[in-house]
Design a protein around this motif. Structure first.
Motif, mmCIF file in Angstrom:
data_model
loop_
_atom_site.group_PDB
_atom_site.id
_atom_site.type_symbol
_atom_site.label_atom_id
_atom_site.label_comp_id
_atom_site.label_asym_id
_atom_site.label_seq_id
_atom_site.Cartn_x
_atom_site.Cartn_y
_atom_site.Cartn_z
ATOM 1 N N GLY A 187 7.605 -94.061 81.880
ATOM 2 C CA GLY A 187 6.661 -92.993 82.076
ATOM 3 C C GLY A 187 7.242 -91.542 81.522
ATOM 4 N N TYR A 188 6.196 -90.655 80.897
ATOM 5 C CA TYR A 188 6.909 -89.391 80.317
ATOM 6 C C TYR A 188 5.389 -88.421 80.109
ATOM 7 C CZ TYR A 188 5.931 -91.456 75.870
ATOM 8 O OH TYR A 188 5.679 -92.102 74.871
ATOM 9 N N TRP A 189 5.813 -87.172 79.996
ATOM 10 C CA TRP A 189 4.767 -86.227 79.497
ATOM 11 C C TRP A 189 5.484 -85.015 79.151
ATOM 12 C CZ3 TRP A 189 4.814 -81.533 82.181
ATOM 13 C CH2 TRP A 189 5.253 -81.440 83.484
ATOM 14 N N VAL A 190 5.110 -84.096 78.331
ATOM 15 C CA VAL A 190 5.496 -82.918 77.885
ATOM 16 C C VAL A 190 4.518 -81.946 78.147
ATOM 17 C CG1 VAL A 190 6.396 -81.705 75.935
ATOM 18 C CG2 VAL A 190 7.222 -84.064 76.319
ATOM 19 N N ASP A 191 4.862 -80.480 78.394
ATOM 20 C CA ASP A 191 3.963 -79.492 78.449
ATOM 21 C C ASP A 191 3.117 -79.246 77.378
ATOM 22 O OD1 ASP A 191 3.920 -76.072 78.006
ATOM 23 O OD2 ASP A 191 3.532 -76.635 79.968
ATOM 24 N N VAL A 192 1.725 -78.915 77.720
ATOM 25 C CA VAL A 192 0.852 -78.701 76.415
ATOM 26 C C VAL A 192 1.522 -77.745 75.346
ATOM 27 C CG1 VAL A 192 -0.211 -76.971 77.660
ATOM 28 C CG2 VAL A 192 -1.251 -77.969 75.897
ATOM 29 N N GLY A 193 2.404 -76.690 75.777
ATOM 30 C CA GLY A 193 2.854 -75.782 74.953
ATOM 31 C C GLY A 193 4.128 -76.148 74.246
ATOM 32 N N ARG A 194 4.385 -77.509 74.504
ATOM 33 C CA ARG A 194 5.917 -77.907 73.781
ATOM 34 C C ARG A 194 5.301 -79.425 73.081
ATOM 35 N NH1 ARG A 194 10.962 -75.676 74.343
ATOM 36 N NH2 ARG A 194 10.709 -73.863 75.656
ATOM 37 N N ALA A 195 4.304 -79.742 73.023
ATOM 38 C CA ALA A 195 4.067 -81.048 72.783
ATOM 39 C C ALA A 195 4.122 -80.847 70.844
ATOM 40 C CB ALA A 195 2.269 -81.139 72.894
ATOM 41 N N GLY A 196 4.359 -81.894 70.300
ATOM 42 C CA GLY A 196 4.638 -81.916 68.863
ATOM 43 C C GLY A 196 5.836 -81.615 68.415
ATOM 44 N N GLN A 197 6.921 -81.207 69.234
ATOM 45 C CA GLN A 197 8.049 -80.510 68.688
ATOM 46 C C GLN A 197 9.236 -81.429 68.690
ATOM 47 O OE1 GLN A 197 8.624 -77.235 71.393
ATOM 48 N NE2 GLN A 197 6.851 -75.949 70.724
ATOM 49 N N GLY A 198 9.003 -82.850 68.986
ATOM 50 C CA GLY A 198 10.038 -83.795 69.188
ATOM 51 C C GLY A 198 10.547 -83.948 70.413
ATOM 52 N N LEU A 199 10.101 -83.158 71.495
ATOM 53 C CA LEU A 199 10.840 -83.218 72.833
ATOM 54 C C LEU A 199 10.931 -84.670 73.509
ATOM 55 C CD1 LEU A 199 10.201 -79.738 74.326
ATOM 56 C CD2 LEU A 199 12.242 -80.519 73.181
ATOM 57 N N ALA A 200 9.519 -85.240 73.589
ATOM 58 C CA ALA A 200 9.399 -86.360 73.941
ATOM 59 C C ALA A 200 10.196 -87.632 73.121
ATOM 60 C CB ALA A 200 8.161 -86.849 73.921
ATOM 61 N N THR A 201 10.407 -87.586 71.830
ATOM 62 C CA THR A 201 11.083 -88.651 71.128
ATOM 63 C C THR A 201 12.354 -88.427 71.459
ATOM 64 O OG1 THR A 201 9.284 -88.711 69.520
ATOM 65 C CG2 THR A 201 11.492 -89.252 68.760
ATOM 66 N N ALA A 202 13.014 -87.319 71.531
ATOM 67 C CA ALA A 202 14.471 -87.133 71.658
ATOM 68 C C ALA A 202 14.817 -87.371 73.411
ATOM 69 C CB ALA A 202 14.890 -85.601 71.551
ATOM 70 N N ALA A 203 13.819 -87.261 74.188
ATOM 71 C CA ALA A 203 14.134 -87.403 75.493
ATOM 72 C C ALA A 203 13.932 -89.045 75.697
ATOM 73 C CB ALA A 203 13.243 -86.718 76.337
ATOM 74 N N ARG A 215 3.243 -92.844 68.915
ATOM 75 C CA ARG A 215 4.192 -92.559 67.679
ATOM 76 C C ARG A 215 5.573 -92.198 68.229
ATOM 77 N NH1 ARG A 215 -0.217 -89.632 65.688
ATOM 78 N NH2 ARG A 215 0.528 -87.775 66.463
ATOM 79 N N VAL A 216 5.522 -91.514 69.383
ATOM 80 C CA VAL A 216 6.776 -91.366 70.132
ATOM 81 C C VAL A 216 7.634 -92.605 70.562
ATOM 82 C CG1 VAL A 216 8.010 -90.759 72.467
ATOM 83 C CG2 VAL A 216 6.111 -89.095 71.192
ATOM 84 N N LEU A 217 6.912 -93.493 71.016
ATOM 85 C CA LEU A 217 7.560 -94.878 71.201
ATOM 86 C C LEU A 217 8.081 -95.559 70.040
ATOM 87 C CD1 LEU A 217 4.949 -96.195 74.037
ATOM 88 C CD2 LEU A 217 7.439 -95.299 74.259
ATOM 89 N N ALA A 218 7.329 -95.700 69.077
ATOM 90 C CA ALA A 218 7.600 -96.065 67.773
ATOM 91 C C ALA A 218 8.924 -95.532 67.227
ATOM 92 C CB ALA A 218 6.554 -96.177 66.568
ATOM 93 N N LYS A 219 8.937 -94.203 67.155
ATOM 94 C CA LYS A 219 10.208 -93.693 66.695
ATOM 95 C C LYS A 219 11.459 -93.583 67.681
ATOM 96 C CE LYS A 219 7.637 -89.506 64.731
ATOM 97 N NZ LYS A 219 7.501 -88.078 64.798
ATOM 98 N N ALA A 220 11.091 -94.030 68.908
ATOM 99 C CA ALA A 220 12.268 -94.230 69.667
ATOM 100 C C ALA A 220 12.842 -95.672 69.675
ATOM 101 C CB ALA A 220 11.926 -93.693 71.231
ATOM 102 N N GLY A 221 12.191 -96.466 68.672
ATOM 103 C CA GLY A 221 12.711 -98.051 68.698
ATOM 104 C C GLY A 221 11.759 -99.134 69.515
ATOM 105 N N PHE A 222 10.583 -98.531 70.004
ATOM 106 C CA PHE A 222 9.761 -99.538 70.926
ATOM 107 C C PHE A 222 9.116 -100.273 69.881
ATOM 108 C CE2 PHE A 222 11.288 -96.742 73.998
ATOM 109 C CZ PHE A 222 10.960 -97.403 75.501
ATOM 110 N N GLU A 223 8.652 -101.454 70.230
ATOM 111 C CA GLU A 223 7.635 -102.211 69.542
ATOM 112 C C GLU A 223 6.684 -102.742 70.390
ATOM 113 O OE1 GLU A 223 9.135 -106.561 68.952
ATOM 114 O OE2 GLU A 223 10.693 -106.221 70.643
ATOM 115 N N LEU A 224 5.246 -102.689 69.550
ATOM 116 C CA LEU A 224 4.098 -103.023 70.150
ATOM 117 C C LEU A 224 4.146 -104.512 70.570
ATOM 118 C CD1 LEU A 224 1.122 -102.339 70.854
ATOM 119 C CD2 LEU A 224 0.593 -102.732 68.428
#
Length: 187
Positions: free
Chosen positions: A101-117, A147-156
């Protein structure tokens, strides 16, 4: 590696959560409340207070100490919380699985933080915890998280009907997995 601090992007690092994060978590969750409402359970008002977060953190840290969870925060240069990552429901034995499970602050969304983390958490899960697999689910219309999950190598792997009670209703979720390795379980 599990308790290390991991630099990510834009001055943000992934580090283990501490009881001292309660106030910063409450501030960030309050600021991001409307933004995250579509993807979160309905929360009591106390959840958004430092005391509510302190109680939640006590439970997360007890689960960590029992080997059932690994909670981290994303912290900026001033050590303010700007997001969180949690491996929960950690199972050992032949399954070697956890839920992400994960979340990113509204002011940091779309900056690649979730994908990197998410990528860093997968490394720790494989190398530090010896897990074989991580699963994650998103509300069907949460395309940003997908998209975060796909970029991090997850499969549907499918759709789970009425999987979680989110934003006041049972919501269908798209389910994802990432296989971390195919070696035998390490005891």
């Amino acid at each position: 590696m599990i308790n290390d601090i991991h630099p990510l992007v834009a001055g943000v690092r992934l580090r283990p959560v501490t009881p001292g994060d309660a106030e910063s978590l409450a501030e960030t969750l309050t600021r991001s409340r409307a933004y995250m409402r579509r993807w979160e359970p309905v929360r009591p008002e106390a959840f958004y207070t430092p005391r509510g977060q302190a109680q939640r953190l006590a439970g997360l840290l007890a689960d960590r100490d029992a080997g059932r969870a690994m909670p981290w925060v994303l912290a900026d240069e001033e050590d303010r919380v700007v997001g969180a990552m949690t491996l929960a429901s950690i199972e050992r034995g032949p399954f070697r699985n956890a839920r992400l499970g994960y979340w990113v602050d509204v002011g940091r969304a779309g900056q690649g933080l979730a994908t990197a983390a998410v990528g860093r958490v997968c490394e720790v899960a494989r190398d530090g915890l010896g897990l074989h697999r991580i699963e994650a689910g998103t509300v069907v219309d949460n395309t940003a998280s997908q998209r975060v999950l796909a970029k991090a190598g997850f499969e549907l792997i499918g759709t789970a009907s009425r999987y979680l009670h989110i934003n006041g209703a049972w919501q269908d979720h798209r389910m994802f997995q990432r296989i971390l390795h195919d070696g035998p379980p390490q005891h």
